[in-house]
Design an enzyme around this catalytic site. Structure first.
Site, PDB file in Angstrom:
ATOM      1  N   GLY A   1     -39.518 -78.473 -13.529  1.00  0.00           N
ATOM      2  CA  GLY A   1     -38.394 -77.544 -13.362  1.00  0.00           C
ATOM      3  C   GLY A   1     -38.833 -76.271 -12.657  1.00  0.00           C
ATOM      4  O   GLY A   1     -39.876 -75.711 -12.980  1.00  0.00           O
TER       5      GLY A   1
ATOM      6  N   ALA B   1     -49.202 -65.753  -3.485  1.00  0.00           N
ATOM      7  CA  ALA B   1     -50.524 -65.265  -3.905  1.00  0.00           C
ATOM      8  C   ALA B   1     -51.607 -66.303  -3.625  1.00  0.00           C
ATOM      9  O   ALA B   1     -52.710 -65.957  -3.186  1.00  0.00           O
ATOM     10  CB  ALA B   1     -50.488 -64.921  -5.399  1.00  0.00           C
TER      11      ALA B   1
ATOM     12  N   VAL C   1     -51.581 -68.639  -1.261  1.00  0.00           N
ATOM     13  CA  VAL C   1     -51.808 -68.726   0.191  1.00  0.00           C
ATOM     14  C   VAL C   1     -52.638 -67.525   0.666  1.00  0.00           C
ATOM     15  O   VAL C   1     -53.647 -67.681   1.361  1.00  0.00           O
ATOM     16  CB  VAL C   1     -50.450 -68.806   0.949  1.00  0.00           C
ATOM     17  CG1 VAL C   1     -50.655 -68.652   2.452  1.00  0.00           C
ATOM     18  CG2 VAL C   1     -49.742 -70.121   0.625  1.00  0.00           C
ATOM     19  N   ARG C   2     -52.235 -66.341   0.259  1.00  0.00           N
ATOM     20  CA  ARG C   2     -52.916 -65.146   0.788  1.00  0.00           C
ATOM     21  C   ARG C   2     -54.307 -64.967   0.191  1.00  0.00           C
ATOM     22  O   ARG C   2     -55.227 -64.516   0.881  1.00  0.00           O
ATOM     23  CB  ARG C   2     -52.032 -63.916   0.584  1.00  0.00           C
ATOM     24  CG  ARG C   2     -50.776 -64.059   1.459  1.00  0.00           C
ATOM     25  CD  ARG C   2     -50.077 -62.771   1.758  1.00  0.00           C
ATOM     26  NE  ARG C   2     -49.063 -63.009   2.767  1.00  0.00           N
ATOM     27  CZ  ARG C   2     -48.005 -62.235   2.977  1.00  0.00           C
ATOM     28  NH1 ARG C   2     -47.822 -61.171   2.225  1.00  0.00           N
ATOM     29  NH2 ARG C   2     -47.150 -62.523   3.930  1.00  0.00           N
TER      30      ARG C   2
ATOM     31  N   ASP D   1     -46.230 -78.429 -18.662  1.00  0.00           N
ATOM     32  CA  ASP D   1     -47.202 -79.384 -19.203  1.00  0.00           C
ATOM     33  C   ASP D   1     -47.148 -80.755 -18.524  1.00  0.00           C
ATOM     34  O   ASP D   1     -48.182 -81.424 -18.420  1.00  0.00           O
ATOM     35  CB  ASP D   1     -47.112 -79.493 -20.735  1.00  0.00           C
ATOM     36  CG  ASP D   1     -45.709 -79.769 -21.223  1.00  0.00           C
ATOM     37  OD1 ASP D   1     -44.805 -79.933 -20.385  1.00  0.00           O
ATOM     38  OD2 ASP D   1     -45.526 -79.830 -22.449  1.00  0.00           O
TER      39      ASP D   1
ATOM     40  N   THR E   1     -42.841 -72.215 -15.819  1.00  0.00           N
ATOM     41  CA  THR E   1     -41.687 -72.813 -16.525  1.00  0.00           C
ATOM     42  C   THR E   1     -40.941 -71.690 -17.234  1.00  0.00           C
ATOM     43  O   THR E   1     -41.578 -70.752 -17.724  1.00  0.00           O
ATOM     44  CB  THR E   1     -42.096 -73.872 -17.564  1.00  0.00           C
ATOM     45  OG1 THR E   1     -40.978 -74.138 -18.441  1.00  0.00           O
ATOM     46  CG2 THR E   1     -43.262 -73.436 -18.437  1.00  0.00           C
TER      47      THR E   1
ATOM     48  N   GLY F   1     -34.405 -74.496 -23.326  1.00  0.00           N
ATOM     49  CA  GLY F   1     -35.586 -74.580 -24.190  1.00  0.00           C
ATOM     50  C   GLY F   1     -35.580 -75.939 -24.852  1.00  0.00           C
ATOM     51  O   GLY F   1     -35.072 -76.103 -25.949  1.00  0.00           O
TER      52      GLY F   1
ATOM     53  N   LYS G   1     -18.000 -57.915 -40.175  1.00  0.00           N
ATOM     54  CA  LYS G   1     -17.905 -58.142 -38.720  1.00  0.00           C
ATOM     55  C   LYS G   1     -16.680 -58.965 -38.362  1.00  0.00           C
ATOM     56  O   LYS G   1     -16.337 -59.915 -39.070  1.00  0.00           O
ATOM     57  CB  LYS G   1     -19.144 -58.895 -38.229  1.00  0.00           C
ATOM     58  CG  LYS G   1     -20.433 -58.140 -38.476  1.00  0.00           C
ATOM     59  CD  LYS G   1     -21.584 -58.725 -37.678  1.00  0.00           C
ATOM     60  CE  LYS G   1     -22.835 -57.921 -37.969  1.00  0.00           C
ATOM     61  NZ  LYS G   1     -23.918 -58.195 -37.048  1.00  0.00           N
TER      62      LYS G   1
ATOM     63  N   HIS H   1     -28.203 -74.197 -16.112  1.00  0.00           N
ATOM     64  CA  HIS H   1     -29.185 -73.935 -15.054  1.00  0.00           C
ATOM     65  C   HIS H   1     -29.089 -72.557 -14.417  1.00  0.00           C
ATOM     66  O   HIS H   1     -29.956 -72.197 -13.618  1.00  0.00           O
ATOM     67  CB  HIS H   1     -29.097 -75.026 -13.983  1.00  0.00           C
ATOM     68  CG  HIS H   1     -29.706 -76.318 -14.455  1.00  0.00           C
ATOM     69  ND1 HIS H   1     -29.053 -77.148 -15.328  1.00  0.00           N
ATOM     70  CD2 HIS H   1     -30.915 -76.877 -14.215  1.00  0.00           C
ATOM     71  CE1 HIS H   1     -29.831 -78.198 -15.588  1.00  0.00           C
ATOM     72  NE2 HIS H   1     -30.963 -78.067 -14.932  1.00  0.00           N
TER      73      HIS H   1
ATOM     74  N   ARG I   1     -32.237 -70.760 -14.646  1.00  0.00           N
ATOM     75  CA  ARG I   1     -33.414 -71.120 -13.848  1.00  0.00           C
ATOM     76  C   ARG I   1     -33.439 -70.405 -12.494  1.00  0.00           C
ATOM     77  O   ARG I   1     -34.462 -70.446 -11.794  1.00  0.00           O
ATOM     78  CB  ARG I   1     -33.442 -72.637 -13.636  1.00  0.00           C
ATOM     79  CG  ARG I   1     -33.817 -73.417 -14.885  1.00  0.00           C
ATOM     80  CD  ARG I   1     -35.119 -74.168 -14.686  1.00  0.00           C
ATOM     81  NE  ARG I   1     -34.992 -75.200 -13.700  1.00  0.00           N
ATOM     82  CZ  ARG I   1     -34.783 -76.486 -13.974  1.00  0.00           C
ATOM     83  NH1 ARG I   1     -34.698 -76.902 -15.206  1.00  0.00           N
ATOM     84  NH2 ARG I   1     -34.692 -77.360 -13.008  1.00  0.00           N
TER      85      ARG I   1
HETATM   86  O1  F6P Z   1     -38.567 -77.105 -18.705  1.00  0.00           O
HETATM   87  C1  F6P Z   1     -37.682 -76.223 -18.130  1.00  0.00           C
HETATM   88  C2  F6P Z   1     -36.262 -76.651 -18.359  1.00  0.00           C
HETATM   89  O2  F6P Z   1     -35.416 -75.724 -17.737  1.00  0.00           O
HETATM   90  C3  F6P Z   1     -35.864 -76.865 -19.828  1.00  0.00           C
HETATM   91  O3  F6P Z   1     -35.539 -75.681 -20.489  1.00  0.00           O
HETATM   92  C4  F6P Z   1     -34.693 -77.813 -19.689  1.00  0.00           C
HETATM   93  O4  F6P Z   1     -34.536 -78.573 -20.841  1.00  0.00           O
HETATM   94  C5  F6P Z   1     -35.108 -78.673 -18.537  1.00  0.00           C
HETATM   95  O5  F6P Z   1     -36.008 -77.919 -17.760  1.00  0.00           O
HETATM   96  C6  F6P Z   1     -33.967 -79.150 -17.685  1.00  0.00           C
HETATM   97  O6  F6P Z   1     -34.463 -79.995 -16.715  1.00  0.00           O
HETATM   98  P1  F6P Z   1     -33.590 -80.585 -15.523  1.00  0.00           P
HETATM   99  O7  F6P Z   1     -33.350 -79.478 -14.547  1.00  0.00           O
HETATM  100  O8  F6P Z   1     -34.434 -81.664 -14.933  1.00  0.00           O
HETATM  101  O9  F6P Z   1     -32.329 -81.080 -16.135  1.00  0.00           O
END
Ligand code: F6P
Length: 325
Positions: A11, A22, A24-25, A103, A126, A171, A213, A255, A258
């Site tokens: 991912g 970093a 490359v340079r 990993d 990651t 996660g 609350k 996503h 990400r």
């Molecule tokens: O390992 C990073 C991660 O973003 C995880 O948090 C998530 O479960 C997984 O990748 C999602 O993977 P993909 O983009 O292949 O669905």
């Protein structure tokens, strides 16, 4: 060592480009020829290999994603695939690799080193922050800040309508993102794979909060043992009746976590780790990851990065619990 190559795998995470830059340079600084490989292990197998110059990595530091693309390779899991990869590297005369990923990436690198003797140093890329051998992984800080921005917005609308929102963050196996978002976003409850919290406990807790609350946020890590946020929300909701039952909503951030421009922390971590990986290769540190622990570069064997787990800091869970009352 004369020629090295860098690739990103698994991912993507914000700050990977800073790391590529970093590598490359730093390589050029040390008079190495530096190559990039696109699409991770598939790219090695297919010979998707390009010579890099200093200007090849201009203007990428601030960009999310990875200019080298990423993939999860099935072919590299086979011995035949790895042999093809070795042949491609030999053809280009590449005698060292920098692997940026998690990993899964390091598992591939370790097997490859053991079978073909190609030295590899890894950089922890990651968003999950679940790699042993480094305090933080590249992309984690940005992902937390992205999720936090979303939670702040959800909080506004939750408060306006007296609602309970279940917010799912990424996660797969760890609750790092969830816990930091829960503390920073003032969530009432956090659910993570590292600890067991039942839906019944959550509904009881939310009932107890009724007096103090009118709205609440429950942050759920996607890998939680009770299920995804929608499933948990449905179970919790079933404990409420009438108007109260209508208060429950769910948002999966997905996503979006990400992407985006890396924070200063992730740019720094990516840059430091990239430099350390190249200098590790030059100093004979193979089959290991260049992480940062207590602000110092530490090389940890892939074996440990893969097999040892990085426990969630229980103080964080306690902090979240105390501050949510
Ligand atoms: O390992 C990073 C991660 O973003 C995880 O948090 C998530 O479960 C997984 O990748 C999602 O993977 P993909 O983009 O292949 O669905």
């Amino acid at each position: 060592m004369k020629k090295i190559a860098v690739y990103t795998s698994g991912g993507d995470s914000p700050g990977m480009n800073a790391c590529v830059r970093a590598v490359v340079r730093t390589g050029i600084y040390h008079d190495l020829d530096v190559y990039s490989i696109k699409y991770g292990y598939d790219g090695i197998i297919n010979g998707n290999i390009t010579k890099m110059e200093s200007h090849s990595v201009s203007n990428i530091l601030q960009r999310g994603g990875t200019i080298l693309k990423s993939a999860r390779s099935n072919e590299f899991r086979t011995k035949e695939g790895r042999k093809k990869a070795y042949d491609q590297l030999s053809k280009h005369g590449i005698d060292g690799l920098v692997a940026i990923g998690g990993d899964g990436t390091f598992t591939g690198a370790k097997v490859f080193y053991e079978e073909f003797g190609i030295p590899v140093v890894g950089c922890p890329g990651t968003i999950d922050n679940d790699i042993y051998g480094t305090d933080y992984t590249i992309g984690f800080d940005t992902a937390v800040n992205t999720a936090l921005e979303a939670i702040d917005k959800i909080r506004d609308t939750a408060a306006a309508h007296d609602r309970v929102f279940f917010v799912e963050v990424m996660g797969r196996d760890s609750g790092y993102i969830a816990v930091e978002c829960a503390i920073g976003g003032g969530a009432e409850v956090v659910m993570v794979p590292e600890t067991i919290t039942t839906s019944k406990q959550v509904s009881d807790y939310l009932k107890n909060l009724r007096e103090s609350k009118t709205s609440s946020i429950v942050v759920v890590a996607e890998g939680d043992e009770e299920g995804d946020a929608a499933t948990i929300m449905a179970k919790v909701k079933s404990e409420f009746v009438g108007e109260e039952e209508k208060k429950f909503k769910v948002t999966t951030l997905g996503h979006i976590q990400r992407g985006g421009s890396p924070t200063a922390k992730d740019r720094l971590l990516g840059s430091r780790s990239g430099l350390a990986a190249v200098e590790g290769l030059l100093n004979g540190k193979f089959n290991c990851m260049a992480g940062i622990i207590n602000d110092q570069v530490v090389y940890t064997p892939f074996e440990d990065c893969i097999n040892k787990s990085k426990p969630l800091n229980k103080d964080y869970l306690r902090l979240q619990e105390i501050l949510s009352i």
